[in-house]
Design a protein around this motif. Structure first.
Motif, mmCIF file in Angstrom:
data_model
loop_
_atom_site.group_PDB
_atom_site.id
_atom_site.type_symbol
_atom_site.label_atom_id
_atom_site.label_comp_id
_atom_site.label_asym_id
_atom_site.label_seq_id
_atom_site.Cartn_x
_atom_site.Cartn_y
_atom_site.Cartn_z
ATOM 1 N N GLY A 67 2.833 -9.925 -6.508
ATOM 2 C CA GLY A 67 3.153 -10.630 -5.268
ATOM 3 C C GLY A 67 1.894 -10.691 -4.415
ATOM 4 O O GLY A 67 0.887 -10.047 -4.716
ATOM 5 N N ILE A 68 1.955 -11.468 -3.359
ATOM 6 C CA ILE A 68 0.783 -11.628 -2.495
ATOM 7 C C ILE A 68 0.486 -10.324 -1.759
ATOM 8 O O ILE A 68 1.371 -9.729 -1.151
ATOM 9 C CB ILE A 68 0.990 -12.778 -1.486
ATOM 10 C CG1 ILE A 68 1.029 -14.121 -2.221
ATOM 11 C CG2 ILE A 68 -0.114 -12.778 -0.426
ATOM 12 C CD1 ILE A 68 1.324 -15.313 -1.319
ATOM 13 N N ILE A 69 -0.768 -9.908 -1.849
ATOM 14 C CA ILE A 69 -1.252 -8.769 -1.061
ATOM 15 C C ILE A 69 -1.649 -9.303 0.315
ATOM 16 O O ILE A 69 -1.107 -8.902 1.331
ATOM 17 C CB ILE A 69 -2.481 -8.101 -1.718
ATOM 18 C CG1 ILE A 69 -2.139 -7.554 -3.098
ATOM 19 C CG2 ILE A 69 -3.031 -7.007 -0.805
ATOM 20 C CD1 ILE A 69 -3.357 -7.138 -3.911
ATOM 21 N N CYS A 70 -2.631 -10.219 0.317
ATOM 22 C CA CYS A 70 -3.054 -10.819 1.577
ATOM 23 C C CYS A 70 -3.772 -12.134 1.318
ATOM 24 O O CYS A 70 -4.155 -12.435 0.188
ATOM 25 C CB CYS A 70 -3.940 -9.869 2.390
ATOM 26 S SG CYS A 70 -5.570 -9.536 1.692
ATOM 27 N N THR A 71 -3.924 -12.898 2.387
ATOM 28 C CA THR A 71 -4.658 -14.153 2.351
ATOM 29 C C THR A 71 -5.869 -14.009 3.265
ATOM 30 O O THR A 71 -5.891 -13.152 4.154
ATOM 31 C CB THR A 71 -3.796 -15.333 2.849
ATOM 32 O OG1 THR A 71 -3.454 -15.118 4.221
ATOM 33 C CG2 THR A 71 -2.531 -15.480 2.025
ATOM 34 N N ALA A 84 1.258 -10.351 3.477
ATOM 35 C CA ALA A 84 2.568 -10.976 3.331
ATOM 36 C C ALA A 84 3.706 -10.038 3.720
ATOM 37 O O ALA A 84 4.697 -10.469 4.304
ATOM 38 C CB ALA A 84 2.755 -11.477 1.899
ATOM 39 N N LYS A 85 3.584 -8.780 3.399
ATOM 40 C CA LYS A 85 4.636 -7.798 3.700
ATOM 41 C C LYS A 85 4.117 -6.704 4.629
ATOM 42 O O LYS A 85 4.546 -5.552 4.579
ATOM 43 C CB LYS A 85 5.178 -7.174 2.403
ATOM 44 C CG LYS A 85 5.773 -8.185 1.436
ATOM 45 C CD LYS A 85 7.001 -8.831 2.013
ATOM 46 C CE LYS A 85 7.609 -9.799 1.003
ATOM 47 N NZ LYS A 85 8.701 -10.554 1.556
ATOM 48 N N ALA A 128 -0.050 -2.111 0.134
ATOM 49 C CA ALA A 128 0.552 -3.421 -0.138
ATOM 50 C C ALA A 128 0.851 -3.580 -1.624
ATOM 51 O O ALA A 128 1.925 -4.072 -2.004
ATOM 52 C CB ALA A 128 -0.369 -4.538 0.349
ATOM 53 N N VAL A 129 -0.076 -3.150 -2.458
ATOM 54 C CA VAL A 129 0.137 -3.217 -3.912
ATOM 55 C C VAL A 129 1.320 -2.321 -4.291
ATOM 56 O O VAL A 129 2.191 -2.714 -5.064
ATOM 57 C CB VAL A 129 -1.135 -2.809 -4.684
ATOM 58 C CG1 VAL A 129 -0.847 -2.639 -6.173
ATOM 59 C CG2 VAL A 129 -2.233 -3.836 -4.464
ATOM 60 N N GLY A 130 1.349 -1.123 -3.730
ATOM 61 C CA GLY A 130 2.454 -0.204 -4.008
ATOM 62 C C GLY A 130 3.786 -0.788 -3.593
ATOM 63 O O GLY A 130 4.775 -0.678 -4.324
ATOM 64 N N PHE A 131 3.816 -1.427 -2.436
ATOM 65 C CA PHE A 131 5.056 -2.054 -1.972
ATOM 66 C C PHE A 131 5.473 -3.172 -2.919
ATOM 67 O O PHE A 131 6.627 -3.243 -3.336
ATOM 68 C CB PHE A 131 4.893 -2.598 -0.553
ATOM 69 C CG PHE A 131 6.164 -3.174 0.007
ATOM 70 C CD1 PHE A 131 7.096 -2.365 0.627
ATOM 71 C CD2 PHE A 131 6.434 -4.531 -0.102
ATOM 72 C CE1 PHE A 131 8.277 -2.892 1.126
ATOM 73 C CE2 PHE A 131 7.606 -5.064 0.382
ATOM 74 C CZ PHE A 131 8.536 -4.246 1.008
ATOM 75 N N ASN A 132 4.522 -4.028 -3.278
ATOM 76 C CA ASN A 132 4.832 -5.128 -4.195
ATOM 77 C C ASN A 132 5.321 -4.598 -5.541
ATOM 78 O O ASN A 132 6.275 -5.125 -6.112
ATOM 79 C CB ASN A 132 3.596 -6.002 -4.435
ATOM 80 C CG ASN A 132 3.252 -6.876 -3.260
ATOM 81 O OD1 ASN A 132 3.989 -6.974 -2.283
ATOM 82 N ND2 ASN A 132 2.094 -7.514 -3.330
ATOM 83 N N SER A 134 6.726 -1.793 -6.233
ATOM 84 C CA SER A 134 7.953 -0.986 -6.175
ATOM 85 C C SER A 134 9.212 -1.829 -6.315
ATOM 86 O O SER A 134 10.291 -1.291 -6.515
ATOM 87 C CB SER A 134 8.018 -0.213 -4.858
ATOM 88 O OG SER A 134 8.329 -1.093 -3.778
ATOM 89 N N GLY A 135 9.060 -3.149 -6.157
ATOM 90 C CA GLY A 135 10.237 -4.012 -6.214
ATOM 91 C C GLY A 135 11.056 -3.946 -4.943
ATOM 92 O O GLY A 135 12.179 -4.426 -4.897
ATOM 93 N N SER A 136 10.502 -3.351 -3.881
ATOM 94 C CA SER A 136 11.219 -3.249 -2.607
ATOM 95 C C SER A 136 11.546 -4.634 -2.091
ATOM 96 O O SER A 136 10.782 -5.567 -2.240
ATOM 97 C CB SER A 136 10.367 -2.509 -1.576
ATOM 98 O OG SER A 136 10.142 -1.195 -1.987
ATOM 99 N N LYS A 137 12.657 -4.740 -1.466
ATOM 100 C CA LYS A 137 13.089 -6.003 -0.869
ATOM 101 C C LYS A 137 12.721 -6.013 0.615
ATOM 102 O O LYS A 137 12.576 -4.969 1.226
ATOM 103 C CB LYS A 137 14.603 -6.185 -1.015
ATOM 104 C CG LYS A 137 15.079 -6.205 -2.445
ATOM 105 C CD LYS A 137 14.633 -7.453 -3.143
ATOM 106 C CE LYS A 137 15.146 -7.461 -4.569
ATOM 107 N NZ LYS A 137 14.352 -8.213 -5.454
ATOM 108 N N ALA A 138 12.631 -7.194 1.172
ATOM 109 C CA ALA A 138 12.303 -7.331 2.585
ATOM 110 C C ALA A 138 13.338 -6.635 3.470
ATOM 111 O O ALA A 138 13.073 -6.335 4.623
ATOM 112 C CB ALA A 138 12.186 -8.797 2.961
#
Length: 144
Positions: A67-71, A84-85, A128-132, A134-138
């Protein structure tokens, strides 16, 4: 990886290299520094270029890992790193200074002369990578 599935033309990393060189000022140097930190924090991050259009033919550099880390958006007066998150990430060093009221995104605005704390920034990238990954939802509990 080619941008947007194109068969020919520069790859996303090449487009980002070109964008940094084209800027030729503090914004290019700032983008280059954070890019190097992102790669150092997560060597598996994928560089992409998204949202190419006639008014922005070079598009927006994007770093992803599950998933997106950052832009990395470029403006006249700043380089904006949007996570993104970001609202779901801890930010003990207080790097986020923009988009603080959003439900998901958080950003770091870098202005001329600003320096980002390398260790704190790399910790944020890893979070951010860990969050992405982990499959965590918003809907998960937002980090404070």
């Amino acid at each position: 990886m080619k941008d947007s599935g194109s068969i020919e033309g520069p790859s996303a990393p090449e487009l980002i290299d070109m964008r940094i060189a084209e800027l030729g000022d503090w914004r290019g140097r700032a983008l280059g520094r954070v890019r190097a930190l992102i790669k150092q924090a997560d060597p598996d991050a994928v560089e992409e270029v998204k949202w190419r259009k006639p008014s922005n033919p070079m598009g927006v550099p994007v770093w992803s890992h599950d998933g997106i880390i950052c832009t990395g958006e470029i403006y006249k007066d700043k380089v904006k790193l949007t996570f993104a998150k970001g609202a779901f990430l801890g930010d003990p060093a207080g790097l986020f200074n923009a988009g603080l009221g959003g439900n998901a995104r958080r950003a770091i605005d870098l202005h001329e002369g600003d320096e980002v704390d390398p260790e704190a920034f790399m910790a944020l990238i890893r979070a951010a990578v860990g969050f992405n990954s982990s499959g965590s939802k918003a809907k998960s509990k937002r980090a404070r």
